[in-house]
Design a protein around this motif. Structure first.
Motif, PDB file in Angstrom:
ATOM      1  N   SER A 240       0.819  -1.208   0.000  1.00  0.00           N
ATOM      2  CA  SER A 240       0.000   0.000   0.000  1.00  0.00           C
ATOM      3  C   SER A 240       0.857   1.264   0.000  1.00  0.00           C
ATOM      4  O   SER A 240       0.626   2.186  -0.785  1.00  0.00           O
ATOM      5  N   ARG A 241       1.868   1.302   0.863  1.00  0.00           N
ATOM      6  CA  ARG A 241       2.738   2.475   0.898  1.00  0.00           C
ATOM      7  C   ARG A 241       3.552   2.582  -0.388  1.00  0.00           C
ATOM      8  O   ARG A 241       3.775   3.679  -0.900  1.00  0.00           O
ATOM      9  N   ALA A 242       3.979   1.449  -0.912  1.00  0.00           N
ATOM     10  CA  ALA A 242       4.746   1.455  -2.158  1.00  0.00           C
ATOM     11  C   ALA A 242       3.904   2.006  -3.307  1.00  0.00           C
ATOM     12  O   ALA A 242       4.397   2.773  -4.146  1.00  0.00           O
ATOM     13  N   SER A 243       2.630   1.644  -3.341  1.00  0.00           N
ATOM     14  CA  SER A 243       1.746   2.122  -4.404  1.00  0.00           C
ATOM     15  C   SER A 243       1.571   3.633  -4.340  1.00  0.00           C
ATOM     16  O   SER A 243       1.514   4.306  -5.368  1.00  0.00           O
ATOM     17  N   ILE A 244       1.471   4.155  -3.126  1.00  0.00           N
ATOM     18  CA  ILE A 244       1.299   5.602  -2.960  1.00  0.00           C
ATOM     19  C   ILE A 244       2.565   6.347  -3.383  1.00  0.00           C
ATOM     20  O   ILE A 244       2.513   7.353  -4.104  1.00  0.00           O
ATOM     21  N   ILE A 245       3.720   5.848  -2.960  1.00  0.00           N
ATOM     22  CA  ILE A 245       4.981   6.498  -3.317  1.00  0.00           C
ATOM     23  C   ILE A 245       5.213   6.459  -4.826  1.00  0.00           C
ATOM     24  O   ILE A 245       5.763   7.397  -5.416  1.00  0.00           O
ATOM     25  N   SER A 246       4.753   5.388  -5.470  1.00  0.00           N
ATOM     26  CA  SER A 246       4.975   5.244  -6.912  1.00  0.00           C
ATOM     27  C   SER A 246       4.175   6.236  -7.736  1.00  0.00           C
ATOM     28  O   SER A 246       4.381   6.334  -8.957  1.00  0.00           O
ATOM     29  N   ALA A 278      -3.741  12.771  -6.851  1.00  0.00           N
ATOM     30  CA  ALA A 278      -4.507  12.849  -5.597  1.00  0.00           C
ATOM     31  C   ALA A 278      -5.600  11.787  -5.571  1.00  0.00           C
ATOM     32  O   ALA A 278      -5.843  11.149  -4.532  1.00  0.00           O
ATOM     33  N   GLY A 279      -6.245  11.587  -6.706  1.00  0.00           N
ATOM     34  CA  GLY A 279      -7.269  10.550  -6.777  1.00  0.00           C
ATOM     35  C   GLY A 279      -6.685   9.171  -6.550  1.00  0.00           C
ATOM     36  O   GLY A 279      -7.260   8.342  -5.844  1.00  0.00           O
ATOM     37  N   VAL A 280      -5.517   8.917  -7.131  1.00  0.00           N
ATOM     38  CA  VAL A 280      -4.855   7.622  -6.957  1.00  0.00           C
ATOM     39  C   VAL A 280      -4.492   7.395  -5.499  1.00  0.00           C
ATOM     40  O   VAL A 280      -4.698   6.310  -4.938  1.00  0.00           O
ATOM     41  N   LEU A 282      -5.898   8.675  -2.827  1.00  0.00           N
ATOM     42  CA  LEU A 282      -7.120   8.429  -2.066  1.00  0.00           C
ATOM     43  C   LEU A 282      -7.605   6.984  -2.263  1.00  0.00           C
ATOM     44  O   LEU A 282      -8.032   6.325  -1.312  1.00  0.00           O
ATOM     45  N   ILE A 283      -7.517   6.505  -3.492  1.00  0.00           N
ATOM     46  CA  ILE A 283      -7.944   5.138  -3.781  1.00  0.00           C
ATOM     47  C   ILE A 283      -7.077   4.147  -3.024  1.00  0.00           C
ATOM     48  O   ILE A 283      -7.580   3.205  -2.394  1.00  0.00           O
ATOM     49  N   GLN A 284      -5.775   4.371  -3.045  1.00  0.00           N
ATOM     50  CA  GLN A 284      -4.852   3.467  -2.359  1.00  0.00           C
ATOM     51  C   GLN A 284      -5.106   3.463  -0.850  1.00  0.00           C
ATOM     52  O   GLN A 284      -5.105   2.419  -0.206  1.00  0.00           O
ATOM     53  N   ARG A 285      -5.339   4.635  -0.271  1.00  0.00           N
ATOM     54  CA  ARG A 285      -5.572   4.717   1.168  1.00  0.00           C
ATOM     55  C   ARG A 285      -6.902   4.070   1.554  1.00  0.00           C
ATOM     56  O   ARG A 285      -7.026   3.440   2.608  1.00  0.00           O
ATOM     57  N   GLU A 286      -7.898   4.210   0.702  1.00  0.00           N
ATOM     58  CA  GLU A 286      -9.201   3.643   1.002  1.00  0.00           C
ATOM     59  C   GLU A 286      -9.156   2.112   0.937  1.00  0.00           C
ATOM     60  O   GLU A 286      -9.877   1.433   1.665  1.00  0.00           O
ATOM     61  N   GLU A 287      -8.283   1.586   0.058  1.00  0.00           N
ATOM     62  CA  GLU A 287      -8.216   0.127  -0.103  1.00  0.00           C
ATOM     63  C   GLU A 287      -7.417  -0.544   1.001  1.00  0.00           C
ATOM     64  O   GLU A 287      -7.482  -1.760   1.166  1.00  0.00           O
ATOM     65  N   THR A 288      -6.644   0.249   1.767  1.00  0.00           N
ATOM     66  CA  THR A 288      -5.838  -0.357   2.832  1.00  0.00           C
ATOM     67  C   THR A 288      -6.640  -0.477   4.115  1.00  0.00           C
ATOM     68  O   THR A 288      -7.636   0.160   4.302  1.00  0.00           O
TER      69      THR A 288
END
Length: 288
Positions: A240-246, A278-280, A282-288
Motif C-alpha cells: 500500500s505504501r509502495a503504491s502511494i509512493i509510486s 490525488a485521486g490515486v 485516495l484510492i490506495q488509502r481507502e483500499e488499505t
C-alpha cells in the motif's frame, strides 16, 4: 539506513525508472524503430535478465500449469495490449500527457472491482474517481498543449487494459509470488509482439548503435530495474505504501519530457496531473 528508508528509496527508484519509458519511447520512434520491434526486444531482454536474477538468487520456482496459463494470458493479452497502446499514444501526445492519462488505471480497477463487489464503493472512492477524471478532463479540455483526442482515447484504452491485467494478476498472486509471475508474463508479452510484427511485416532489428542503445535502455532502465526495485521496496514497506509512493511516476515523466524532449508544461497540466495523482492516493488509502 534502516529498512524503511531503503524501501522508500527503492520504490522511488522504481518510479523514476518507469517514468523514463515514455521518454525512451519517443526517442525510439525518432530512431525509426517500429512499436513491435521495440516491445518484442523490451520484453525478451527483460525476461532473460529477470530469469537470470531469480536463478542466481535461488528464488526461481516453476508454478503450476494453471498459473503458467494465466501468466501467458496476462502477458500476451493484458500487458501486451497496455504496452502497445501506450506506445501508440506517444504518436499522438507528449510523453508527459501519456503518463498522466495512463495513471487513471486505478480508477478503472475500482470500477471493475465494484462490478462484483458494489458494497466496496464508498464516498471516498467516488470522490477519488472524480478527482482522476476531473484531472484528465482539465488537461484535455482546457490545455491543448501536447494533447490529441485520439491519443487520449488510445491511452485510456491502455489504462483499461492495465486495470484488467492488475485485477486478474491479483488472483494469480494468491498461489505464486510476483517475481515468478513476472518472469512468465514477460516472455509471453514478447512472443505476442514477435507474432504481430511478423504478421504485419513491421519487425526488424535496430540498425544503429543509437537504436540498440535506446532499446536496451527501455529493457533495463525502464523495465527490469524498476520491476525488481518495486518488488524489493514492497518487501520492506508494504504494497500500500509502495503504491502511494509510486505516484511520483507521472511527475517524473512530465519533468523529463520538459528537460529532455522540450515538451510544454503549463500550469493547467500541473494542476490536472496533481488531481489525477490525488485521486490515486485516495484510492490506495481507502483500499488499505
Amino acid at each position: 539506513m534502516d529498512d524503511e528508508t531503503i524501501g522508500i528509496g527503492l520504490v522511488l527508484t522504481s518510479a523514476i525508472g518507469f517514468g523514463t519509458l515514455g521518454i525512451f519511447g519517443v526517442i525510439a520512434a525518432e530512431e525509426g524503430l517500429s512499436i513491435p520491434t521495440v516491445l518484442a526486444l523490451r520484453f525478451a531482454i527483460a525476461a532473460v535478465v529477470v530469469w537470470a536474477v531469480l536463478w542466481l538468487r535461488g528464488r526461481f520456482r516453476l508454478p503450476s500449469r494453471r498459473v503458467m496459463a494465466i501468466a501467458f494470458a496476462l502477458g500476451a493479452g493484458g500487458y501486451a495490449a497496455q504496452s502497445g497502446l501506450y506506445f501508440v499514444g506517444l504518436e499522438f501526445m507528449s510523453a508527459g500527457m501519456v503518463a498522466i492519462v495512463l495513471y487513471t488505471y486505478p480508477a478503472f480497477v475500482v470500477c471493475l472491482v465494484a462490478i462484483g463487489h458494489p458494497d466496496r464503493v464508498t464516498a471516498i472512492l467516488l470522490g477519488a474517481l472524480g478527482l482522476s477524471i476531473g484531472g484528465v478532463a482539465l488537461i484535455t479540455g482546457v490545455d491543448p498543449a501536447g494533447v490529441d483526442p485520439r491519443g487520449v482515447v488510445v491511452v485510456l484504452g491502455a489504462a483499461f487494459a492495465y486495470s484488467l491485467y492488475i485485477v486478474v494478476s491479483q488472483r494469480a498472486l494468491t498461489s505464486v509470488d510476483a517475481e515468478t509471475l513476472t518472469a512468465f508474463v514477460l516472455p509471453a508479452a514478447a512472443a505476442s509482439f514477435v507474432v504481430f510484427g511478423l504478421g504485419t511485416e513491421t519487425l526488424s532489428m535496430p540498425s544503429s548503435a543509437a537504436g540498440w542503445g535506446v532499446t536496451l535502455a527501455i529493457a533495463t532502465v525502464a523495465t527490469v530495474i524498476p520491476v525488481l526495485a518495486f518488488f524489493a521496496g514492497i518487501a520492506r514497506i508494504g504494497a500500500s505504501r509502495a503504491s502511494i509512493i509510486s505516484t511520483a511516476e507521472p511527475g517524473v515523466t512530465v519533468a523529463l519530457g520538459a528537460l529532455v524532449l522540450g515538451e510544454t508544461v503549463t500550469a493547467v497540466t500541473i494542476v490536472g496531473g496533481v488531481l489525477v495523482v490525488a485521486g490515486v492516493i485516495l484510492i490506495q488509502r481507502e483500499e488499505t
